[in-house]
Design a protein around this motif. Structure first.
Motif, mmCIF file in Angstrom:
data_model
loop_
_atom_site.group_PDB
_atom_site.id
_atom_site.type_symbol
_atom_site.label_atom_id
_atom_site.label_comp_id
_atom_site.label_asym_id
_atom_site.label_seq_id
_atom_site.Cartn_x
_atom_site.Cartn_y
_atom_site.Cartn_z
ATOM 1 N N THR A 83 64.005 38.831 82.202
ATOM 2 C CA THR A 83 63.060 37.846 82.734
ATOM 3 C C THR A 83 61.929 38.549 83.459
ATOM 4 O OG1 THR A 83 64.917 36.370 83.087
ATOM 5 C CG2 THR A 83 62.867 35.816 84.191
ATOM 6 N N ASN A 124 58.858 39.189 85.924
ATOM 7 C CA ASN A 124 58.534 38.672 87.257
ATOM 8 C C ASN A 124 57.028 38.522 87.433
ATOM 9 O OD1 ASN A 124 60.713 38.007 88.811
ATOM 10 N ND2 ASN A 124 60.377 39.604 90.335
ATOM 11 N N LYS A 138 59.138 27.050 85.978
ATOM 12 C CA LYS A 138 60.279 27.956 86.155
ATOM 13 C C LYS A 138 61.591 27.179 86.247
ATOM 14 C CE LYS A 138 61.314 27.113 90.676
ATOM 15 N NZ LYS A 138 62.579 27.003 91.375
ATOM 16 N N TYR A 168 65.373 28.203 87.751
ATOM 17 C CA TYR A 168 66.285 29.186 88.338
ATOM 18 C C TYR A 168 67.680 28.577 88.319
ATOM 19 C CZ TYR A 168 68.145 32.498 91.864
ATOM 20 O OH TYR A 168 68.891 33.449 92.533
ATOM 21 N N LEU A 206 65.044 27.805 78.191
ATOM 22 C CA LEU A 206 64.192 28.834 77.597
ATOM 23 C C LEU A 206 63.521 28.261 76.355
ATOM 24 C CD1 LEU A 206 63.565 31.829 78.184
ATOM 25 C CD2 LEU A 206 65.352 32.439 76.562
ATOM 26 N N ASN A 214 60.194 29.474 82.126
ATOM 27 C CA ASN A 214 60.568 30.824 82.544
ATOM 28 C C ASN A 214 61.929 30.688 83.208
ATOM 29 O OD1 ASN A 214 58.272 32.193 81.708
ATOM 30 N ND2 ASN A 214 57.190 31.768 83.632
ATOM 31 N N LEU A 230 65.308 32.053 84.970
ATOM 32 C CA LEU A 230 65.965 33.137 85.690
ATOM 33 C C LEU A 230 67.458 32.810 85.763
ATOM 34 C CD1 LEU A 230 65.815 35.747 87.310
ATOM 35 C CD2 LEU A 230 65.464 34.382 89.365
ATOM 36 N N ASP A 239 69.953 38.310 82.683
ATOM 37 C CA ASP A 239 69.037 39.432 82.827
ATOM 38 C C ASP A 239 69.796 40.511 83.590
ATOM 39 O OD1 ASP A 239 67.181 41.287 83.439
ATOM 40 O OD2 ASP A 239 65.718 39.907 84.336
ATOM 41 N N TRP A 272 59.794 31.785 92.315
ATOM 42 C CA TRP A 272 61.092 31.325 91.828
ATOM 43 C C TRP A 272 61.729 30.248 92.703
ATOM 44 C CZ3 TRP A 272 62.025 32.101 87.040
ATOM 45 C CH2 TRP A 272 61.614 33.271 86.404
#
Length: 952
Positions: free
Chosen positions: A24, A26, A41, A43, A75, A80, A82, A128, A611
């Motif tokens: 992932t 940053n 995003k 998370y 995804l 994005n 995480l 990740d 995030w």
RNA sequence: GCCGGAGUGGUGGAAUUGGCAGACACGUCGGAUUCAAAAUCCGAUGCCCCUUAAAGGCGUGUGGGUUCGAGUCCCACCUCCGGCACCA
């Protein structure tokens, strides 16, 4: 072509590793390659595991599979994502494993981490891995210690309602904005009324900051720091050789880990002032999307009670008084005696000579009993009269003062006024010792039992105030107002939560960044000298004992002086020898994942903001935190409370941007299984239990009622029990064995298909074949079973197939959004079962199907994606969209009811009007038979739902 | 004791939130394939009555209620699971 899952899964695991498919990028300046700031995003976080070395059982990955599916789905939906993983490697489990195997915990921890990483990769997790760390890494310990220093250097300001640097408090005191009262309480110098109440400035008990000597100043600040040392009643577990937090002691007074007896004893330990955050921790719950049950557990644990404090003068003394806390000030006229906790400091002062022997004997007995004993006979009320009397402030009656262990020093003021008529415990006590019972709330029968309900007050009046006739809540207000006006009492909020005991007598934990000077002064380690690393020691074992009187001995006390002693500016300091509890590392790990390599801060500003803050549609932010946190609800009042506390402190001090760490938390259920116990309650290996009647293994008769079975182990009868799966219960299923036989994709599908994620469910190995057959059918839809030819059709699908595809996309998408993974899989199975009937698979359908399958069974999906001639990875392709136009049917089948019972079905045009539908319904032969000879009273037509004809 | 959560076929579980109960899967039964078994495939499968089918009756822990219509809403109760527990 056979579905060779072993080689397919190996191939794609290697591919993901090699290509870093799930790395992932940053944000930053410059951002990592491939970072797209325009994407939203997501998370998603799991509770990271202890690398305990016993290995995973099938219950562990349940939540991990769910987050992996959701992460992969998001995804594909253009987020994005995480989705990190790490290891909670300090603490008792890791240390106990090391002790059992007689190897240094650092060695076993490293080995176990390697082992567990291999297991997680085998499960096909799209983490990740570049962000992986262990809480034991020096680069992580440094910041755990740094956060502890932030706590040490901060206090909770009640006016700002937040934590602030202790320097701010010192400044306030130097500016004389506060004076210091006799008990160290801060008195706002603008609050003249309060100062007058304390006899005004010049009172020998009220001081200005500069009037205190440095020692007094230091002690005063310690009263306010969020991390402080104090002599407290701790939970001492001699068997484990350490003290424990309240949250780590079970309600029968034993250690949660190991189930050993726990004793209360006073000890000087590090504490965290979590009680300063009681209200913030309660209020914050309103703004986060957590299960109500978990919120309730936290609210109950904090235990906020509104009530009043009331002063009772001790009869025959000049100034002695007892302050009680009560939630029922309305019943003050019914107080017929008082009770102090046995260890209450006033007991020695007021006890009469005649009662002295009895009182001291009772105190000794109360002290010597462990919490286990004290719980055991909780029902029986015991106590001793002190010989002294208190004066009830509302009616000047002298009432006897008793001591009893049903009143605890740790809650409220350690003293109560007893109203036996309206409190069950007081009632039982009064009955036992024949004390008077005075009814002041009508509505019950207090000759039989205590009445705790509402009702008009009676017998409650003095010359100045009357509560008679009032309901309870109004009576509370009136009497509290009267008490306040007379300065006999005041309204008060009381909490059940205690401060958090933060020291452990362990080797395998974070050392405190604290030095002790020769005169007991505390000196924090300079930030530049962090981390304070553990000394290398051969003998790191805790010295457990059965003796509750043995003093706790931190293993670090056995370290050499070259570690223990530190000389700064000619002064020799000793390091703090306790270590932090394992909760420390898990209190902020979710922040470190955002920026795991950062050497200058616990997390970089930009990564943290990106995030943690969620963008609203209009571009502004709302406090989001972790978008989805999944883990077991057993942490409800442990980790899930602690990490909110730390996060709120970090937020107050400006180190993070959101008021809460996790905007959404989802409590997963357990995978449960039967286990077997003999008559003594000893667990026996489940695999060796057989049913004597049928001579079959018990594990294969799980569906059967226990009453129909004769379960034996080595000839001894055993009982079936049902609970969490675990190695210690000897009923654990090894996921590796399952994967060897069926593959990882099958295991993932099975665990999700078992039932709703939040529910507890039973593992049943024989059910696995269902989802395995599904994957094989999928494979055969792509490959001809006879000649291995590819069965892909480049032509467009027929309309019925296309409609079914779009209907399925809708069902699966909806299920994903609501985490109904079992339902999503069922929809995929249904679509696939329909596709079996086609000779060839239309490409459009095949591609959408593979995409939808990908989050659940990623390996086979990657392989089929390649079979379709597409470049990897399917994980980065767009999730299929459905066309609403294809969901609308031209004709629909409507059920027809007569008097609410289903009697037939009619097919009508989707846009048919009510009268046409009614005519069609009446025309149905079976409906006509039912209506024959009856009068139709009413016809209810619900468009696109049903028809109900009411007739009689 | 107090506070939560849950009770649906032989089993795990579905049911767009008041609208065809039992999707999907396991198991079971029948069949195909096989020398045979495993694996695989096809079909049936809530219960009752009935030779079978149609038709019918009963069915979401129990008892009541609201409604044209209740697994879903209301009241009372039972059972199981989880948490707290002498917290004043």
């Amino acid at each position: 072509m056979k579905y060779d899952f072993a080689s397919i899964e190996q191939k794609w695991r290697d591919y993901w590793d090699r290509e870093q498919t799930f790395r992932t990028p940053n944000p930053g300046d410059p951002p990592d390659a491939g970072f797209d700031p325009d994407k939203p995003k997501f998370y998603v976080l799991d509770m990271f595991p202890y690398p305990s070395g016993v290995g995973l059982h099938v219950g562990h990955p349940l939540g991990y599979i769910a987050t992996d599916i959701l992460g992969r789905y998001k995804l594909m939906r253009g987020f994005n994502v995480l989705h990190p993983m790490g290891y909670d490697a300090f603490g008792l489990p890791a240390e106990q494993y090391a002790v059992e195997h007689n190897v240094h915990p650092r060695i076993t921890t490293e080995k176990n981490i390697a082992n567990m990483t291999a297991q997680l990769k085998r499960l096909g997790m799209g983490y990740d891995w570049s962000r992986c760390f262990a809480t034991t890494d020096p680069g992580y310990v440094k910041w755990t210690q740094w956060i502890f220093l932030q706590l040490y250097h901060s206090y909770f300001d009640p006016i700002e309602n937040k934590a602030m640097p202790i320097a701010h408090l010192i400044h306030q005191l130097e500016q004389q904005n506060y004076y210091v009262g006799i008990d160290g309480e801060l008195i706002n110098s603008a609050d003249t009324e309060n100062l007058e109440a304390l006899s005004g400035i010049g009172d020998p008990n009220v001081h200005k900051w500069h009037e205190l000597d440095p020692g007094q100043q230091a002690r005063l600040l310690d009263e306010y720091r969020l991390a402080y040392m104090d002599d407290v009643e701790v939970n001492w577990c001699p068997r484990l050789g350490t003290v424990l937090a309240n949250e780590e002691v079970t309600n029968d007074g034993r250690s949660e880990r190991g189930n050993f007896p726990v004793y209360k004893r006073p000890l000087k330990q590090w504490m965290l002032r979590i009680t300063a955050y009681c209200d913030r921790l309660i209020d914050g719950l309103d703004d986060i999307d957590w299960p109500e049950s978990i919120k309730l557990l936290q609210r109950n644990w904090i235990g906020k009670s509104l009530g009043a404090r009331v002063d009772f003068a001790v009869d025959g003394t000049d100034d002695a008084s007892i302050t009680v806390f009560t939630t029922r000030p309305d019943t003050l006229f019914g107080a017929t005696y008082m009770v102090l906790a046995p260890e209450h400091p006033l007991v020695g002062e007021i006890t009469t000579d005649a009662q002295l022997d009895a009182v001291e004997a009772y105190q000794r007995r109360a002290e010597s009993r462990s919490s286990v004993d004290r719980q055991a006979d909780a029902k029986e009320k015991t106590g001793v009269f002190t010989g002294a009397y208190a004066v009830n402030p509302v009616n000047d009656q002298a009432i006897p003062i008793w001591i009893a262990d049903y009143v605890m020093m740790g809650y409220g003021t350690g003293a109560i006024m007893a109203v036996p008529a309206h409190d069950e415990r007081d009632y039982a006590f009064a009955r036992t010792f024949d004390l008077p019972i005075v009814e002041v709330v009508s509505g019950g029968d207090v000759s039989k039992e205590a009445y705790t309900g509402n009702g008009p007050l009676i017998h409650s009046a003095n010359d100045e105030v009357s509560l008679n006739g009032l309901p309870v809540d109004e009576a509370k207000q009136r009497i509290t107002g009267w008490l306040e006006a007379r300065q006999l009492g005041w309204s008060q909020t009381q909490y059940r939560l205690r401060d958090w005991l933060f020291s452990r007598q362990r080797y395998w934990g974070e050392p405190f960044p604290i030095l002790h000077g020769p005169h007991g002064e505390i000196r924090p380690v300079d930030e530049a000298d962090l981390p304070v690393e553990l000394p290398e020691m051969d003998d790191f074992k805790p010295h457990g004992t059965d003796d509750p009187d043995a003093p706790p001995q931190p293993p670090l006390g056995r370290a050499g002086d070259e570690w223990k002693k530190v000389t700064i500016d000619g002064v020799e300091y000793t390091r703090e020898l306790n270590t932090m509890p394992n909760w420390a590392g898990s209190c902020w790990y979710y922040l470190r994942y955002l920026d795991p390599q950062n050497k200058d801060a616990l997390v970089g500003r930009e990564a943290e903001r990106y995030w943690m803050l969620s963008k609203k549609k209009d571009g502004s932010h709302h406090a989001g935190g972790i978008d989805l946190y999944i883990g077991g609800p057993e942490h409800a009042v442990l980790h899930l409370l602690y990490f909110r506390f730390w996060h709120q402190v970090l937020y107050d001090l400006g180190h993070v941007s959101t008021p809460e760490p996790a905007g959404r938390y989802f409590a997963q259920g357990y995978i449960q299984a039967f286990y077997y116990e003999d008559a003594k309650g000893v667990r026996v290996p489940a695999a060796d239990v057989i049913d004597q009647k049928s001579n079959q293994p018990a594990m294969e008769l799980q569906d059967k009622d226990e009453k129909e079975l004769e379960l034996v182990y080595e000839g001894r009868p055993v009982k079936r029990q049902y609970g969490k799966m675990g190695k210690s219960l000897k009923n654990a299923i090894d996921p590796v064995e399952v994967m060897d036989r069926y593959g990882c994709d099958t295991l993932r599908l099975y665990e999700m298909y078992l039932g709703p994620l939040e529910a507890s469910k039973t593992w049943n190995t024989q059910d696995i074949v269902g989802v395995h057959r599904f994957l094989q059918r999928v494979w055969r839809n792509f490959y001809d079973a006879d000649n291995g030819g590819l069965l892909i059709d480049e032509q467009a699908p027929d309309e019925a197939t296309l409609r079914l595809l779009h209907k399925t996309i809708q069902r699966v998408t909806d299920a994903m959004e609501s985490m109904g993974f079992n339902v999503a899989i069922a929809a995929l199975i249904e679509l696939n079962n329909a596709l079996v009937k086609l000779d060839k698979l239309p490409r459009v359908v095949a591609e959408s199907f593979v995409k939808m399958l990908a989050p659940f069974a990623p390996h086979v999906a990657e392989e089929l994606w390649a079979v379709l001639g597409q470049a990897p990875s399917v994980a980065h392709r767009d999730w299929p969209a459905y066309d609403p136009a294809l969901l609308v049917e031209d004709t629909i089948e409507l059920p027809v009811q007569v008097n609410g019972k289903l009697r037939g079905k009619v097919t009508v045009a989707a846009d048919a009007d009510d009268s046409a539908i009614e005519a069609a319904a009446r025309a149905d032969p079976n409906v006509a038979v039912q209506l024959d000879g009856k009068t139709v009273r009413k016809v209810i037509v619900i468009p696109k739902r049903l028809v109900n004809i009411v007739a009689s």
